[in-house]
Design an enzyme around this catalytic site. Structure first.
Site, PDB file in Angstrom:
ATOM      1  N   GLU A   3       4.990   0.924  -0.730  1.00  0.00           N
ATOM      2  CA  GLU A   3       6.038   0.471  -1.654  1.00  0.00           C
ATOM      3  C   GLU A   3       6.616  -0.874  -1.227  1.00  0.00           C
ATOM      4  O   GLU A   3       6.944  -1.714  -2.068  1.00  0.00           O
ATOM      5  CB  GLU A   3       7.149   1.522  -1.764  1.00  0.00           C
ATOM      6  CG  GLU A   3       6.705   2.859  -2.346  1.00  0.00           C
ATOM      7  CD  GLU A   3       6.045   2.748  -3.711  1.00  0.00           C
ATOM      8  OE1 GLU A   3       6.273   1.748  -4.429  1.00  0.00           O
ATOM      9  OE2 GLU A   3       5.280   3.669  -4.058  1.00  0.00           O
ATOM     10  N   THR A  37     -10.236  -8.006  -1.461  1.00  0.00           N
ATOM     11  CA  THR A  37     -10.223  -6.567  -1.711  1.00  0.00           C
ATOM     12  C   THR A  37     -11.242  -6.321  -2.813  1.00  0.00           C
ATOM     13  O   THR A  37     -11.046  -6.786  -3.938  1.00  0.00           O
ATOM     14  CB  THR A  37      -8.833  -6.069  -2.162  1.00  0.00           C
ATOM     15  OG1 THR A  37      -8.453  -6.743  -3.367  1.00  0.00           O
ATOM     16  CG2 THR A  37      -7.779  -6.347  -1.101  1.00  0.00           C
TER      17      THR A  37
END
Ligand code: ZN
Length: 416
Positions: A240, A264
């Site tokens: 988060e 990624t």
């Protein structure tokens, strides 16, 4: 029998029912209600990308000074006797809170000691650290919080400390299967390159709800007897806070979407596996099958399978720390060293919310009061607050007084 089943279902949340994060769900509700937000996000993305490309040649290295973000943790519990710690108690101990700060520092410095499939070559020290600056405890009769309304309710129950000086984390009891959520950083709101994109109430409340919200059972490491077997290492908060620093999910919240980080690999979808062996998962977003980076903190994998922030994610977080107005002020505060209290107000004249940028030496706590022209106190003793709602103030001249235990500064402002 049915009643018993219902009670059991309520008390026990199965690991496979849990969902890491409500950030994207909440965001789609907000953008659904306010399509202009999407345009603002696109502009924000352009600002981030431009910053990354402009600074690409001299991205910070691990040898440079790290940025240590002060964190205030708001524990919003429903223990009427205010007892701290113990089984079934959402008023968690200070030790439990500190364990979460430790996890953040291990994960963001790449020293967790838990390596996934991707070893050192892709997992980096982000150059970001955290320190516990304060714990605020507030009790409420409200038993739990819905992710759709939690941010405003929690901000009212436990007002954030200056969100341009601190990362605020609210710890509470969520009503649904979500473990946490965060508010994405504002990029465009005060950025001169994107005028005319203000979108009313949604933006006004932003500074007051800026932070992360985590269910108490998943805050900190190994909360014995309470936490899930797979979300037990404090990495919901690592995830988060990644959102709070501008990171997106690695699948880009749509089938084979983008997180704007080239290192990624594109993933078809989130990893909802509860397998602690961290089995490989593959996508064919670009044709041939490629392995998903399920070890990335911005996936939904079990805590024990996570171990990676990449270099592009690091660069994105540092770009956000530079171009998001509140994040940039936070970094600026860390670096300041004047010996006097400094108070800036804007806009002035004001309608709606008055913003303040307050520097106090050594992060000394401060109280804000507002008086009208006749000396009547309109707001009293708001601790470490920096956003003042003046919507209901009659037009006229006001005085904002900021007090630490050593100094007082008073500034004049006009409500129109
Ligand atoms: Zn998320």
């Amino acid at each position: 029998m049915l009643l018993m089943l219902a009670i059991t279902a309520n008390a026990q949340r199965s690991d496979s029912d849990l969902k890491r994060c409500a950030t994207a769900e909440l965001d789609s509700i907000r953008t659904g209600q306010n399509p202009e937000l999407l345009l603002r996000r696109q502009k924000a993305e352009e600002v981030i990308q431009e910053h990354i490309h402009r600074h690409n040649a001299r991205i910070r290295t691990s040898a440079e000074a790290v940025i240590t973000i002060p964190v205030v943790v708001h524990i919003v519990h429903n223990r009427s006797d205010n007892r701290i710690g113990g089984l079934g108690n959402s008023n968690i101990s200070e030790e439990q809170i500190q364990s979460q700060i430790d996890v953040l520092n291990e994960d963001y410095s790449n020293t967790s000691g838990r390596k996934g499939f991707y070893t050192d070559s892709l997992s980096v020290d982000t150059g970001i650290r955290f320190r516990l600056a304060g714990i605020v405890r507030n009790s409420t009769r409200q038993e739990n919080f819905d992710y759709r309304t939690a941010d405003k309710q929690l901000a009212a129950l436990s007002p954030p400390w200056a969100t341009n000086r601190y990362l605020n984390i609210w710890v509470c009891n969520f009503s649904s299967e979500y473990l946490g959520m965060a508010q994405m950083p504002s990029i465009a709101e005060a950025n001169g390159s994107t005028p005319g994109l203000r979108v009313g109430d949604e933006e006004d409340s932003d500074p007051l709800t800026d932070g992360a919200i985590i269910d108490w059972r998943y805050f900190g490491r190994d909360l014995s007897g309470e936490t899930s077997g797979i979300y037990n290492l404090g990495r919901t908060t690592t995830h988060e806070v990644g959102h709070w620093l501008g990171l997106l999910h690695i699948w880009g919240n749509r089938t084979c979407g983008t997180d704007y980080c080239d290192d990624t690999p594109r993933a078809r979808d989130r990893n909802l596996s509860t397998d602690l062996n961290c089995e490989a998962k593959y996508s064919n977003c670009d044709g041939p099958l490629s392995r998903d980076m399920i070890e990335n903190y911005m996936d939904y994998s079990p805590d024990a399978c996570m171990s990676v922030f990449t270099n592009d994610q690091k660069n994105r977080m540092h770009a956000v720390l530079a171009v998001s107005p509140r994040r940039a002020q936070l970094v600026e505060h860390i670096g300041r060293s004047e010996s006097n209290l400094v108070v800036d107000l804007y806009p002035n004249p004001v309608e709606g919310y008055l913003n303040t940028n307050i520097y106090s030496p050594g992060y000394a706590g401060f109280e804000i009061s507002v008086f009208n022209n006749s000396g009547v106190e309109m707001l009293k003793g708001a601790y470490n607050q920096t956003y003042i709602n003046v919507k209901n103030f009659p037009a006229g001249v006001y005085f904002l007084k900021v007090t630490t235990d050593k100094e007082t500064v008073t500034k004049r402002f006009l409500v129109r």
